[in-house]
Design an enzyme around this catalytic site. Structure first.
Site, PDB file in Angstrom:
ATOM      1  N   GLY A 152       0.756  -1.398  -0.046  1.00 28.82           N
ATOM      2  CA  GLY A 152      -0.006  -0.012   0.008  1.00 28.82           C
ATOM      3  C   GLY A 152       0.628   1.348  -0.012  1.00 28.82           C
TER       4      GLY A 152
ATOM      5  N   GLY B  35      -5.999 -25.653  12.645  1.00 29.61           N
ATOM      6  CA  GLY B  35      -7.443 -25.943  12.121  1.00 29.61           C
ATOM      7  C   GLY B  35      -8.113 -24.887  11.629  1.00 29.61           C
TER       8      GLY B  35
ATOM      9  CG  HIS C 221      -1.054  -1.246   3.145  1.00 32.17           C
ATOM     10  ND1 HIS C 221      -0.610   0.027   3.522  1.00 32.17           N
ATOM     11  CD2 HIS C 221      -2.454  -0.670   3.116  1.00 32.17           C
ATOM     12  CE1 HIS C 221      -1.040   0.998   3.316  1.00 32.17           C
ATOM     13  NE2 HIS C 221      -2.160   0.880   2.951  1.00 32.17           N
TER      14      HIS C 221
END
Length: 529
Positions: A28, A399, A73
């Protein structure tokens, strides 16, 4: 030392010195100054979602057995990536996450995209986290982050770097080596050797850290010397023992009473490279059979500290196993009985998960790598798709869902000699479907096989086990994976009959570009444990 280098120069110097020239990221505005004058010998892998970036880096580091580097970012990007940072932490992957931060002069006004308490954001799922106090400290902080990530147990680390730091002048840090191999306690090892030598029915439980440590050959030699039964630890994210070996007994369930019953008859249990133990469903009672003694070889002091039974020996696994083998005398024993081979699953339409797993096993290249995230079909994978090579299986240890698609990209980017096969449930695939774009852009010859039962079958199985009726949020219908995959640039086809499975798999495995197979399975569910 000369001060003629910028922080950017010094960071590139550190990355190059430690072999981190592949960078995964989704940049970004606060990262643009880092990327200025990007070095030609570096590769930047753009991910369309920050979670995908971290998962790709996680798998990339696991295959290469070295640290990987991710560029995110600020607060928003780190927030998007947290599920994969959690996965990397559970996978014990040395991922260095560097996130941008707003200009230091703007901190008092908390500007747009500002990360408040940036170093706190990814905790506790990083082992070290810092926003350096001065721009000049950034390169040395990165070098420290590398050594922290690589020390076992390995784990992600985090750096927050304000965007105005990159052009500040600083010195190039000294590139150092850190040797962190830890030998086992001689007294503890002598005791373990004696117990194993006297044992009549030794049993070994192997976890992911054995393969992570490159100790595949050592654990096979130990099992054969002891003629011991070998079990895979519950929910292991790597295969650490050949599953077609005559001594391989099977997979321990993550349920205390079921696990204990599988280990009945053992007098000495050696757990290597796994916690004692990972559970998913709670039951009461003893952790191991009453007549058994447990020993635990681990690289993780936390695993050692929290084990509820047995004697833990903290050491580097490969070194510990080598020293154990050097001291363990041979003796004659009746070999343990391995797992019986199941008959081929029946040919039925709709297609069963068992049939599809068996078909994959029969048609895939012998050295293929399986990347898996299909929880409701893991028993079928264990029964019909044996993994027989080191580095032949990867999944996430946490998981959480969304790892496998980008994980397969990371595996394929790290090596090009072995076929990568991604086995993923339809629900799991939707968490990170953007990763198909990376496969298409890089023309990676990955076969993605969607086990499509139009729902979260694992959740349905838990609802059934817990006698929960009418719970919403379990159906995933109306999804056309073929159209989605083609939209990202991949070849794709749907299969809904057993008669089309073998030929489709053979064509996909022979392809030189990514192929998505959307296999429509029976919609019922089976117990997970």
């Amino acid at each position: 030392m000369s001060q003629s280098h910028t922080v950017r120069d010094a960071v590139v110097h550190v990355l190059r010195a430690y072999g981190m020239t592949t960078v995964f990221g989704n940049p970004g505005s606060t990262e643009l100054k880092m990327l200025k004058n990007w070095p030609q010998d570096f590769r930047y892998v753009l991910g369309l979602n920050e979670s995908c970036c971290v998962a790709m880096a996680d798998a990339f580091s696991q295959v290469n057995r070295r640290a990987s580097f991710v560029n995110l970012h600020s607060a928003a990007g780190v927030g998007h990536a947290m599920a994969s940072i959690f996965n990397a932490y559970r996978n014990q992957s040395p991922v260095i996450v560097l996130a941008g931060q707003q200009t230091r002069a703007m901190f008092p006004t908390e500007p747009l995209l500002f990360a408040t308490d940036a170093a706190e954001l990814p905790k506790p799922y990083v082992k070290w986290s810092v926003e350096p106090a001065r721009a000049q400290d950034v390169p040395l902080a990165l070098a420290r982050a590398y050594h922290m990530a690589m020390q076992r147990p390995r784990a992600p680390v985090f750096l927050s770097v304000p965007e105005d730091d990159w052009d500040v002048e600083t010195a190039l840090p000294e590139m150092r080596a850190v040797h962190d191999a830890v030998a086992p306690s001689p007294l503890a090892l002598t005791d373990l050797v004696a117990k194993l030598h006297r044992s009549q029915r030794p049993t070994i439980v192997v976890g992911a850290a054995v393969d992570q440590a490159g100790a595949w050959n050592e654990i096979v030699e130990l099992a054969e010397r002891l003629q011991a039964a070998v079990w895979a630890s519950p929910m292991s994210a790597r295969c650490s023992f050949p599953e077609n070996h005559r001594l391989f007994a099977g997979f321990l369930p993550p349920v205390r009473n079921q696990l204990r019953s599988r280990l009945e008859g053992a007098d000495v249990i050696l757990v290597a490279g796994a916690p004692v133990f990972t559970y998913h469903v709670h039951t009461e009672g003893p952790y191991i059979p009453p007549d058994a003694t447990l020993y635990h070889l681990t690289e993780d002091p936390q695993h050692a500290a929290r084990s509820p039974v047995g004697t833990s020996i903290v050491c580097s696994l490969r070194l510990g196993l080598q020293q154990l083998l050097a001291q363990l005398p041979r003796r004659d024993r009746q070999p343990a009985k391995g797992r019986a081979r199941l008959p081929d699953p029946p040919v039925t339409d709709p297609i069963s998960g068992e049939y599809l797993m068996a078909a994959i096993a029969q048609t895939m290249p012998t050295d293929a790598i399986i990347v898996e995230e299909a929880p409701s079909h893991r028993n079928a994978l264990h029964d019909y798709l044996p993994v027989t090579t080191s580095g032949g299986f990867y999944t996430e240890a946490s998981g959480g869902l969304g790892w496998a698609l980008p994980g397969a990209i990371g595996v394929a980017l790290a090596q090009s000699k072995r076929k990568v096969i991604c086995i993923v449930g339809d629900g799991s695939a939707l968490y990170s479907i953007q990763a198909l774009w990376n496969a298409a852009q890089a023309k990676l010859p990955i076969t993605f096989i969607v086990f499509n039962n139009r729902g979260y079958a694992a959740l349905k199985a838990f609802s059934d086990a817990l006698k929960i009726v009418g719970a919403p949020g379990q159906e995933v219908s109306g999804m056309n994976f073929v159209d989605v995959a083609r939209g990202f640039g991949c070849q794709a086809r749907a299969i809904d009959r057993c008669s089309g499975v073998t030929s489709a798999l053979q064509e996909a495995f022979a392809a030189s570009e990514p192929v998505v197979l959307d296999v429509h399975l029976e919609t019922g569910f089976k117990p997970l444990y």
